[in-house]
Design a protein around this motif. Structure first.
Motif, short mmCIF file in Angstrom:
data_model
loop_
_atom_site.label_atom_id
_atom_site.label_comp_id
_atom_site.label_asym_id
_atom_site.label_seq_id
_atom_site.Cartn_x
_atom_site.Cartn_y
_atom_site.Cartn_z
N ILE A 70 0.28 7.79 -8.05
CA ILE A 70 0.95 6.50 -8.08
C ILE A 70 0.18 5.58 -9.01
O ILE A 70 -1.01 5.34 -8.81
N ASP A 71 0.85 5.11 -10.05
CA ASP A 71 0.27 4.10 -10.94
C ASP A 71 0.65 2.74 -10.37
O ASP A 71 1.82 2.52 -10.02
N VAL A 72 -0.31 1.83 -10.24
CA VAL A 72 -0.01 0.50 -9.72
C VAL A 72 -0.52 -0.57 -10.66
O VAL A 72 -1.54 -0.39 -11.34
N ASP A 73 0.20 -1.67 -10.69
CA ASP A 73 -0.16 -2.85 -11.48
C ASP A 73 -0.51 -2.50 -12.93
O ASP A 73 -1.49 -2.98 -13.48
N HIS A 74 0.29 -1.62 -13.51
CA HIS A 74 0.19 -1.22 -14.92
C HIS A 74 -1.12 -0.50 -15.26
O HIS A 74 -1.58 -0.54 -16.40
N ILE A 75 -1.70 0.19 -14.28
CA ILE A 75 -2.91 0.98 -14.50
C ILE A 75 -2.58 2.43 -14.14
O ILE A 75 -2.13 2.71 -13.02
N GLU A 76 -2.79 3.33 -15.09
CA GLU A 76 -2.53 4.75 -14.83
C GLU A 76 -3.62 5.32 -13.94
O GLU A 76 -4.81 5.10 -14.16
N PRO B 154 5.72 5.98 -10.06
CA PRO B 154 5.32 7.34 -9.70
C PRO B 154 4.99 8.15 -10.96
O PRO B 154 5.62 8.00 -11.99
N ALA B 155 3.99 8.98 -10.83
CA ALA B 155 3.60 9.90 -11.90
C ALA B 155 3.68 11.31 -11.34
O ALA B 155 3.24 11.57 -10.22
N VAL B 156 4.25 12.23 -12.12
CA VAL B 156 4.51 13.58 -11.65
C VAL B 156 3.96 14.59 -12.64
O VAL B 156 4.18 14.47 -13.84
N LYS B 157 3.23 15.57 -12.11
CA LYS B 157 2.80 16.72 -12.92
C LYS B 157 3.42 17.95 -12.29
O LYS B 157 3.24 18.21 -11.10
N ILE B 158 4.19 18.69 -13.08
CA ILE B 158 4.88 19.90 -12.60
C ILE B 158 4.34 21.09 -13.38
O ILE B 158 4.20 21.04 -14.60
N GLN C 12 4.12 14.16 -0.11
CA GLN C 12 2.74 14.38 -0.53
C GLN C 12 1.99 13.05 -0.40
O GLN C 12 2.55 11.98 -0.62
N LYS C 13 0.71 13.13 -0.04
CA LYS C 13 -0.11 11.92 0.08
C LYS C 13 -0.38 11.34 -1.30
O LYS C 13 -0.69 12.07 -2.24
N VAL C 14 -0.26 10.02 -1.40
CA VAL C 14 -0.64 9.28 -2.60
C VAL C 14 -1.40 8.05 -2.14
O VAL C 14 -1.36 7.69 -0.96
N LYS C 15 -2.10 7.41 -3.06
CA LYS C 15 -2.87 6.24 -2.68
C LYS C 15 -2.82 5.21 -3.79
O LYS C 15 -3.11 5.51 -4.94
N GLY C 16 -2.44 3.99 -3.42
CA GLY C 16 -2.41 2.89 -4.37
C GLY C 16 -2.03 1.60 -3.70
O GLY C 16 -1.25 1.59 -2.74
N ILE C 17 -2.58 0.49 -4.17
CA ILE C 17 -2.26 -0.83 -3.65
C ILE C 17 -1.96 -1.73 -4.84
O ILE C 17 -2.75 -1.81 -5.77
N GLN D 285 0.87 -1.17 0.00
CA GLN D 285 0.00 0.00 0.00
C GLN D 285 0.91 1.22 0.00
O GLN D 285 1.68 1.43 0.94
N TYR D 286 0.83 2.01 -1.07
CA TYR D 286 1.68 3.20 -1.24
C TYR D 286 0.95 4.39 -0.66
O TYR D 286 -0.21 4.65 -0.99
N THR D 287 1.62 5.12 0.26
CA THR D 287 0.94 6.16 1.03
C THR D 287 1.51 7.56 0.85
O THR D 287 0.77 8.54 0.95
#
Length: 173
Positions: free
Chosen positions: A93-99, A148-152, A137-142, A73-75
């Motif tokens: 956070i992209d997990v298991d090949h899902i954006e 990691p995905a980043v928007k700047i 920063q808070k992220v959520k993914g299991i 669980q990515y937090t």
């Protein structure tokens, strides 16, 4: 049609969309591409950002922190960066090949210069250059794999992104 092109001497990838490009070429005079529809050679051009934010999005490649043996669980996440001006970030956070979708909560990526007290020795850190302040920063993914995905959004002349740190705990269930 979207085309990813390595188009600058510094080695930055750029995604061009809604063009029917065949090939790209860079010379000392600019960037050129062929238009598949008309057969013409086109020149890439633009203007300055007029002081507005420039938005960059990057999605890193997937990695398996536990070699795929267990879910995590990515937090939390933070980007490691250096910049010379105003910048904002949104992490996902992209997990298991899902954006995943980017949230709307932007975090200000601040710079902090050296400071000192009145009467400090000459050459003290009060004149030190500003340094990037890394913020979690808070992220959520299991999942078993993560990217990691980043928007700047930045008004800086320079923005260097080196890595992304991610915190995870074993996922229950």
């Amino acid at each position: 049609q979207y085309v990813n092109n390595l188009n600058v001497p510094g080695g930055a990838w750029t995604t061009y969309g809604a063009i029917n490009a065949g090939e790209f070429a860079q010379t000392e005079n600019g960037i050129y591409f062929s238009d598949k529809s008309s057969g013409r050679i086109c020149s890439h051009s633009g203007s300055d950002d007029d002081g507005e934010y420039i938005e960059m999005i990057s999605r890193q490649g997937f990695t398996y922190p536990t070699n795929g043996k267990s879910r995590l669980q990515y937090t939390m996440a933070r980007i490691n960066y250096n910049t010379d001006g105003d910048s904002l970030s949104v992490l996902a956070i992209d997990v298991d090949h899902i954006e995943s979708d980017f949230g709307t909560q932007e975090t200000y990526l601040s710079l902090e210069g050296g400071s000192g007290d009145w009467g400090d020795d000459w050459g003290g850190d009060w004149g030190a250059p500003a340094e990037a302040q890394l913020r979690w920063q808070k992220v959520k993914g299991i999942g078993r794999c993560v990217a990691p995905a980043v928007k700047i959004k930045t008004k800086a002349n320079t923005f260097d992104w080196f890595a992304t740190d991610v915190i995870a705990i074993p996922a229950s269930g």
